[in-house]
Scaffold this motif. Sequence first.
Motif, short mmCIF file in Angstrom:
data_model
loop_
_atom_site.label_atom_id
_atom_site.label_comp_id
_atom_site.label_asym_id
_atom_site.label_seq_id
_atom_site.Cartn_x
_atom_site.Cartn_y
_atom_site.Cartn_z
N LEU A 257 0.80 -1.22 0.00
CA LEU A 257 0.00 0.00 0.00
C LEU A 257 0.84 1.27 0.00
O LEU A 257 0.29 2.37 -0.03
N LYS A 258 2.18 1.12 0.05
CA LYS A 258 3.09 2.29 -0.01
C LYS A 258 2.72 3.33 1.05
O LYS A 258 2.63 4.53 0.78
N GLY A 259 2.48 2.86 2.27
CA GLY A 259 2.17 3.75 3.37
C GLY A 259 0.73 4.17 3.47
O GLY A 259 0.35 4.88 4.40
N THR A 260 -0.12 3.78 2.52
CA THR A 260 -1.54 4.11 2.54
C THR A 260 -2.31 2.97 3.17
O THR A 260 -2.16 1.82 2.77
N THR A 261 -3.12 3.26 4.16
CA THR A 261 -3.85 2.20 4.84
C THR A 261 -5.08 1.77 4.04
O THR A 261 -5.55 2.48 3.15
N LEU A 262 -5.59 0.61 4.38
CA LEU A 262 -6.80 0.11 3.74
C LEU A 262 -7.98 1.04 3.99
O LEU A 262 -8.81 1.26 3.10
N THR A 263 -8.06 1.60 5.19
CA THR A 263 -9.15 2.53 5.48
C THR A 263 -9.03 3.80 4.62
O THR A 263 -10.03 4.33 4.15
N ASP A 264 -7.80 4.29 4.42
CA ASP A 264 -7.60 5.45 3.55
C ASP A 264 -8.08 5.16 2.13
O ASP A 264 -8.78 5.97 1.51
N MET A 265 -7.70 4.01 1.62
CA MET A 265 -8.08 3.65 0.26
C MET A 265 -9.60 3.48 0.15
O MET A 265 -10.21 3.89 -0.84
N THR A 266 -10.19 2.90 1.16
CA THR A 266 -11.63 2.70 1.12
C THR A 266 -12.36 4.04 1.19
O THR A 266 -13.37 4.24 0.50
N THR A 267 -11.84 4.97 2.00
CA THR A 267 -12.45 6.31 2.04
C THR A 267 -12.42 6.96 0.66
O THR A 267 -13.41 7.54 0.20
N ARG A 268 -11.28 6.90 -0.02
CA ARG A 268 -11.18 7.47 -1.36
C ARG A 268 -12.17 6.81 -2.32
O ARG A 268 -12.81 7.48 -3.13
N MET A 269 -12.28 5.50 -2.20
CA MET A 269 -13.21 4.78 -3.06
C MET A 269 -14.66 5.20 -2.78
O MET A 269 -15.44 5.43 -3.71
N LEU A 270 -15.01 5.34 -1.51
CA LEU A 270 -16.37 5.74 -1.15
C LEU A 270 -16.67 7.16 -1.64
O LEU A 270 -17.79 7.46 -2.06
N ARG A 271 -15.68 8.03 -1.58
CA ARG A 271 -15.88 9.39 -2.11
C ARG A 271 -16.20 9.36 -3.60
O ARG A 271 -17.09 10.07 -4.07
N ARG A 272 -15.46 8.53 -4.36
CA ARG A 272 -15.73 8.43 -5.79
C ARG A 272 -17.13 7.87 -6.03
O ARG A 272 -17.84 8.33 -6.93
N ILE A 273 -17.50 6.90 -5.25
CA ILE A 273 -18.84 6.32 -5.39
C ILE A 273 -19.90 7.38 -5.15
O ILE A 273 -20.87 7.50 -5.93
N GLN A 274 -19.73 8.17 -4.11
CA GLN A 274 -20.70 9.22 -3.81
C GLN A 274 -20.70 10.32 -4.88
O GLN A 274 -21.76 10.80 -5.27
N GLU A 275 -19.51 10.72 -5.32
CA GLU A 275 -19.42 11.77 -6.34
C GLU A 275 -20.16 11.39 -7.62
O GLU A 275 -20.69 12.26 -8.32
N GLN A 276 -20.20 10.11 -7.92
CA GLN A 276 -20.86 9.64 -9.14
C GLN A 276 -22.33 9.27 -8.89
O GLN A 276 -22.99 8.74 -9.79
N GLY A 277 -22.82 9.58 -7.69
CA GLY A 277 -24.24 9.42 -7.42
C GLY A 277 -24.68 8.03 -7.02
O GLY A 277 -25.87 7.71 -7.08
N PHE A 278 -23.73 7.20 -6.56
CA PHE A 278 -24.06 5.82 -6.19
C PHE A 278 -23.98 5.62 -4.68
O PHE A 278 -23.41 6.44 -3.96
N THR A 279 -24.53 4.51 -4.23
CA THR A 279 -24.32 4.05 -2.86
C THR A 279 -23.91 2.59 -2.93
O THR A 279 -23.74 2.01 -4.02
N VAL A 280 -23.73 1.96 -1.78
CA VAL A 280 -23.19 0.60 -1.70
C VAL A 280 -24.30 -0.35 -1.27
O VAL A 280 -25.00 -0.10 -0.29
N GLY A 281 -24.45 -1.46 -2.01
CA GLY A 281 -25.42 -2.49 -1.65
C GLY A 281 -24.72 -3.77 -1.23
O GLY A 281 -23.50 -3.91 -1.38
N ARG A 282 -25.50 -4.70 -0.71
CA ARG A 282 -24.97 -6.01 -0.30
C ARG A 282 -25.12 -6.99 -1.47
O ARG A 282 -26.23 -7.31 -1.89
N LEU A 283 -24.00 -7.46 -1.99
CA LEU A 283 -24.01 -8.32 -3.17
C LEU A 283 -24.89 -9.55 -2.95
O LEU A 283 -25.64 -9.96 -3.85
#
Length: 287
Positions: A257-283
């Motif tokens: 992760l080159k010093g980036t934590t899993l929680t940091d990466m997940t936060t960035r991913m969730l921001r992108r999901i929100q910016e594009q108008g989506f939310t997260v469902g249970r597969l």
Amino acid sequence: MTTAGAGAAVRRTGVRAAVACVLAAALLTGCAQSVDPIERMGRKAAQKVRRHPAPPPAGAPAADAYRRWGLAAPLAPAPRPRRVVPPRAPGKVPPVIDRVPVRDKVVFLTYDDGAEQDPRFVDMVRDLRLPISMFLTDSVAGPGYDHFGQLRRAGAAVENHTLTHPFLPGLGYVGQHAEICGQQTRLASRFGAAPRLLRPPYGNYDADTLRAAADCGIDAIVLWRASMQIHDLRYADGDRLRAGDIILAHFRGPSDLKGTTLTDMTTRMLRRIQEQGFTVGRLEDYV
């Protein structure tokens, strides 16, 4: 009776009356002189309640949990789920999916392997009530199954990613059957239920993979349409998410992760999901 004795009797009578008054106050809210202390106690209790609000209802994230994890707004509630990939029919091989066929503005988060076991990620999943699917490899995740048990209790689902993460098409039917069924047995023994979904390592599979998966009780082969990188999402086509996309992430070790934590990466991913108008469902609610 002497004067002293009479005085003592009066005092005893007064004590008994006071005790009776206090009891009556507690039971019948009588005795005017006891009201003030009780009111003061009530005010203190109310102040304590205001200082320590009740926890949110089960299944609902805390009102400000999103701020703790670096989001600008709470995740929108997922739409009401509906099974859109039918159960595998007896004698049939499982379908292969990389996107769930829905029009709802919902995507799905999946995490592979099991190298990283960060306690903060458990807190994140629990705080945000984040529905994720964990595709675990025994040779990597096995020493940390207690950690993944915590994630499961926080709401994550446990799925199959084989025993040793091999290139499945190179093994033939017998070897693939051992890898898939072996992990089914391990996970069922550890978590009390066998997975329904399989992600083949590297996304590689062949006809023997499908046959072996069916014989091991797998209902669907799960691939992906987008993946979580250190700084952003990578898309299989175009530059945006689409409704029903399955997103791939990894439980990677710190060196990856080159010093980036899993929680940091997940936060960035969730921001992108929100910016594009989506939310997260249970597969697992859809497949």
